[in-house]
Design an enzyme around this catalytic site. Structure first.
Site, PDB file in Angstrom:
ATOM      1  N   ASP A 270       8.504  60.108  18.472  1.00 32.85           N
ATOM      2  CA  ASP A 270       8.517  61.125  17.426  1.00 32.85           C
ATOM      3  C   ASP A 270       7.306  60.848  16.543  1.00 32.85           C
ATOM      4  O   ASP A 270       6.643  59.809  16.656  1.00 32.85           O
ATOM      5  CB  ASP A 270       9.831  61.047  16.638  1.00 32.85           C
ATOM      6  CG  ASP A 270      10.207  62.373  15.995  1.00 32.85           C
ATOM      7  OD1 ASP A 270       9.335  63.266  15.918  1.00 32.85           O
ATOM      8  OD2 ASP A 270      11.367  62.529  15.562  1.00 32.85           O
TER       9      ASP A 270
ATOM     10  N   ASP B 142       5.656  71.579  18.979  1.00 31.48           N
ATOM     11  CA  ASP B 142       7.095  71.795  18.812  1.00 31.48           C
ATOM     12  C   ASP B 142       7.320  73.300  18.786  1.00 31.48           C
ATOM     13  O   ASP B 142       7.075  73.948  17.766  1.00 31.48           O
ATOM     14  CB  ASP B 142       7.581  71.187  17.492  1.00 31.48           C
ATOM     15  CG  ASP B 142       7.472  69.677  17.476  1.00 31.48           C
ATOM     16  OD1 ASP B 142       8.146  69.034  18.282  1.00 31.48           O
ATOM     17  OD2 ASP B 142       6.711  69.143  16.647  1.00 31.48           O
TER      18      ASP B 142
ATOM     19  N   ARG C 271      19.022  73.126  14.870  1.00 32.29           N
ATOM     20  CA  ARG C 271      18.156  72.884  16.027  1.00 32.29           C
ATOM     21  C   ARG C 271      18.960  72.375  17.231  1.00 32.29           C
ATOM     22  O   ARG C 271      18.392  72.209  18.313  1.00 32.29           O
ATOM     23  CB  ARG C 271      17.090  71.851  15.650  1.00 32.29           C
ATOM     24  CG  ARG C 271      16.193  72.308  14.524  1.00 32.29           C
ATOM     25  CD  ARG C 271      15.381  71.150  13.955  1.00 32.29           C
ATOM     26  NE  ARG C 271      14.475  70.580  14.942  1.00 32.29           N
ATOM     27  CZ  ARG C 271      13.857  69.409  14.769  1.00 32.29           C
ATOM     28  NH1 ARG C 271      14.076  68.693  13.675  1.00 32.29           N
ATOM     29  NH2 ARG C 271      13.036  68.966  15.711  1.00 32.29           N
TER      30      ARG C 271
ATOM     31  N   LYS D  46      14.730  65.508  23.438  1.00 34.68           N
ATOM     32  CA  LYS D  46      14.666  64.771  22.175  1.00 34.68           C
ATOM     33  C   LYS D  46      15.971  64.935  21.401  1.00 34.68           C
ATOM     34  O   LYS D  46      16.717  65.885  21.666  1.00 34.68           O
ATOM     35  CB  LYS D  46      13.459  65.234  21.348  1.00 34.68           C
ATOM     36  CG  LYS D  46      13.475  66.699  20.890  1.00 34.68           C
ATOM     37  CD  LYS D  46      12.157  67.037  20.225  1.00 34.68           C
ATOM     38  CE  LYS D  46      12.182  68.410  19.604  1.00 34.68           C
ATOM     39  NZ  LYS D  46      10.880  68.800  19.041  1.00 34.68           N
ATOM     40  N   HIS D  47      16.305  63.987  20.530  1.00 34.75           N
ATOM     41  CA  HIS D  47      15.570  62.824  20.050  1.00 34.75           C
ATOM     42  C   HIS D  47      16.365  61.581  20.458  1.00 34.75           C
ATOM     43  O   HIS D  47      17.377  61.269  19.822  1.00 34.75           O
ATOM     44  CB  HIS D  47      15.411  62.844  18.536  1.00 34.75           C
ATOM     45  CG  HIS D  47      14.783  64.105  17.988  1.00 34.75           C
ATOM     46  ND1 HIS D  47      15.488  65.271  17.779  1.00 34.75           N
ATOM     47  CD2 HIS D  47      13.498  64.377  17.602  1.00 34.75           C
ATOM     48  CE1 HIS D  47      14.677  66.196  17.278  1.00 34.75           C
ATOM     49  NE2 HIS D  47      13.462  65.685  17.156  1.00 34.75           N
TER      50      HIS D  47
ATOM     51  N   ARG E  74       5.417  77.290  14.522  1.00 36.27           N
ATOM     52  CA  ARG E  74       4.187  76.782  13.928  1.00 36.27           C
ATOM     53  C   ARG E  74       3.156  77.873  13.610  1.00 36.27           C
ATOM     54  O   ARG E  74       2.300  77.664  12.752  1.00 36.27           O
ATOM     55  CB  ARG E  74       3.521  75.783  14.884  1.00 36.27           C
ATOM     56  CG  ARG E  74       4.369  74.574  15.243  1.00 36.27           C
ATOM     57  CD  ARG E  74       4.487  73.615  14.083  1.00 36.27           C
ATOM     58  NE  ARG E  74       5.196  72.398  14.449  1.00 36.27           N
ATOM     59  CZ  ARG E  74       6.191  71.869  13.761  1.00 36.27           C
ATOM     60  NH1 ARG E  74       6.608  72.456  12.661  1.00 36.27           N
ATOM     61  NH2 ARG E  74       6.776  70.753  14.150  1.00 36.27           N
TER      62      ARG E  74
ATOM     63  N   HIS F  93      12.261  62.043   8.506  1.00 37.48           N
ATOM     64  CA  HIS F  93      10.943  62.306   7.935  1.00 37.48           C
ATOM     65  C   HIS F  93      10.753  61.483   6.657  1.00 37.48           C
ATOM     66  O   HIS F  93       9.627  61.192   6.263  1.00 37.48           O
ATOM     67  CB  HIS F  93      10.780  63.785   7.593  1.00 37.48           C
ATOM     68  CG  HIS F  93      10.784  64.699   8.774  1.00 37.48           C
ATOM     69  ND1 HIS F  93      11.939  65.220   9.295  1.00 37.48           N
ATOM     70  CD2 HIS F  93       9.777  65.170   9.542  1.00 37.48           C
ATOM     71  CE1 HIS F  93      11.636  65.985  10.335  1.00 37.48           C
ATOM     72  NE2 HIS F  93      10.338  65.969  10.505  1.00 37.48           N
TER      73      HIS F  93
END
Length: 531
Positions: A287, A102, A171, A201-202, A110, A214
């Site tokens: 996902d 990602d 985002r 996405k998504h 990241r 999440h």
């Protein structure tokens, strides 16, 4: 087999059905893993013919720790570690691994000490500047390629039409479907020209949710007609472009699937809607399967993986139980479906590993110059009833800031340029009665809305008190949705800069001094503006 990737028609007879199923699994790997964990992953790759890996920073920052229960340890050398791990994992694999990440706003999502680019919401404020968004996609693509990443799981094409959304928000490119489609398309084109795989996405749209997938299963109770008119619009339009994959979100859509199956395991949504009705022929990827929206619904190891596969999923991202998942797909999955999914995955590998190596094009702007150009063009003025801004050189004003950026270039610049001493709101004694005007540089601690974006309640009260007593101009270096938690903010002038990057702060100072105009527009509707 490692010297040259064979074409699908040549390789299909070389792999067993079990090996082909292994190619459908994308396992999560972590920069900060121990030697024992790395060795375990190497064994999984070797023993089960795993097809892809997705890079995360650490287990403490992975999806199910979204609420920050575990301490994230930062690694100054994570970029070198990334390249070393990719090389090691590739050597453990009989066939080339697809390496994904990602990287929506760059490797920095990241990996420490790598280039960071503006969030999608910042790009959403740009007007008629799709060339800059293209450059962002191109830069990120080139950064990925240099690091050994083949597949950027981006762009986000969710229409963020719910201000309470806890996970999409910044985002997303905005809340207007045409703008999201257009700007995501420019980003997509830049990535494609850099030679990096992409993922919309998504699906079928995570924007109008107030639950974080999440942690729980969001419900979108909209008719198919409503979804086609809004949420699905960017997907359908962009699928006419060169799209490698579509990522399916963990959502409940009762009007599309009355069984209450999450979209990740819904045949109605994956096969019926995306594959058959919309006609997408590329790779469909899940996902992360460790997210609690789905992982807590399938308690038997491998049950989630086989349910997603049987619904039409090609690539199983962040499977926590690959061994059991492979076994159950072999036991109950269709061999014909396995072959079709394997073929789609292998076609991606042909695109990455099997084509002629082309000479990389150089970006037209450096990373720093690109961020600065975006900063100059995203400036958004709100409620500017007192504009043009006062000639502050002739006024005694409070120079305040709130928050702790790495460097407060803006407030320190005001002190240097205009001689107004810089104070931290709520931390230092300020004689407000001596002033009628104030400039507040606001650096929210978090870009996410949890706990009022990390702004403590007494600081919110101090900001409210400041605005009630003074003529205030707020420079917001963060998510514009912050304004919805600032009571009385509509009485102030607000200049939104979206990011706290040094380049953005330098441009903000120039705007304050009257040297740069505001050209951006707010890409989302705020509750505060609607009152």
């Amino acid at each position: 087999m490692r010297d040259a990737l064979l074409k699908y028609q040549d390789i299909k007879s070389h792999l067993s059905v079990k090996q082909k199923v292994g190619q459908l699994f994308m396992l999560a790997v972590f920069i900060n893993d121990t030697e024992e964990e790395v060795a375990q992953m190497e064994k999984l790759i070797r023993d089960h013919c795993i097809g892809a890996l997705c890079i995360f920073h650490s287990r403490a920052s992975a999806a199910t720790n979204f609420e920050g229960k575990k301490k994230v340890v930062y690694n100054e050398n994570s970029y070198d570690r990334l390249k070393a791990l990719i090389d090691r994992y590739q050597k453990a694999s009989e066939f080339p691994l697809l390496i994904a990440m990602d990287a929506e706003w760059g490797l920095a999502m990241r990996i420490e000490n790598t280039p960071q680019y503006p969030y999608a919401i910042t790009l959403g404020a740009l007007q008629d500047q799709k060339d800059l968004i293209y450059e962002v996609g191109f830069h990120i693509g080139m950064d990925c390629k240099k690091a050994g990443i083949h597949w950027n799981l981006a762009p986000v094409v969710d229409i963020n039409n719910n201000p309470e959304n806890p996970v999409i928000g910044y985002r997303s490119f905005g809340d207007k479907k045409e703008e999201v489609k257009s700007k995501a398309g420019a980003y997509l084109l830049g990535m494609n020209d850099a030679g990096i795989l992409n993922s919309l996405k998504h699906f079928p749209g995570h924007g109008d949710t107030a639950t974080d997938s999440h942690l729980g299963l969001p419900v979108i109770d909209k008719s198919k007609k409503e979804l086609f008119e809004n949420e699905l619009y960017p997907f359908i339009k962009l699928l006419k472009e060169e799209v490698d994959s579509v990522m399916v979100a963990h959502l409940s859509l009762p009007q599309l699937d009355a069984s209450e199956n999450p979209s990740t395991t819904s045949k109605n949504i994956i096969t019926g809607l995306l594959r058959d009705e919309i006609g997408f022929e590329g790779v469909i990827i899940s996902d992360a399967l460790n997210m609690h929206a789905v992982s807590k619904r399938y308690l038997q190891k491998g049950g989630l993986e086989v349910a997603a596969f049987n619904a039409g999923m090609d690539m199983l991202c962040f499977s926590e139980h690959p061994v059991e998942g492979i076994s159950q797909i072999l036991d109950s999955g269709s061999k014909d479906a396995v072959e079709k999914s394997f073929k789609r995955i292998w076609r991606l590998k042909e695109k990455v590993f099997g084509g002629a190596v082309s000479e990389d094009k150089a970006p037209s702007l450096s990373h720093k110059d690109l961020n600065r150009e975006i900063a100059k063009n995203c400036i958004t003025e709100l409620w500017a009833e007192k504009k043009p801004l006062k000639d502050w050189k002739e006024h005694n004003f409070l120079n305040l800031s709130c928050g702790t950026p790495i460097a407060n270039i803006f407030s320190e610049g005001l002190e240097k340029e205009l001689g107004s001493k810089h104070y931290h709101l709520g931390e230092e004694a300020v004689h407000e009665e001596e002033h009628q005007n104030a400039v507040l540089a606001l650096f929210p601690p978090s870009v996410k809305p949890k706990n009022n974006f990390g702004i403590e309640s007494h600081i919110l009260e101090n900001i409210q008190k400041l605005i009630s007593k003074n003529e205030v101009t707020v420079y917001l270096f963060g998510n514009p949705y912050v304004l919805d938690v600032l009571e009385g903010i509509d009485a102030a002038d607000v200049i939104v800069f979206y990011q706290d990057f040094p380049d953005f702060q330098e441009v903000a100072l120039q705007h304050f001094l009257g040297k740069i105009p505001a050209l951006g527009e707010l890409p989302v509707q705020l509750k505060t503006l609607q009152s």
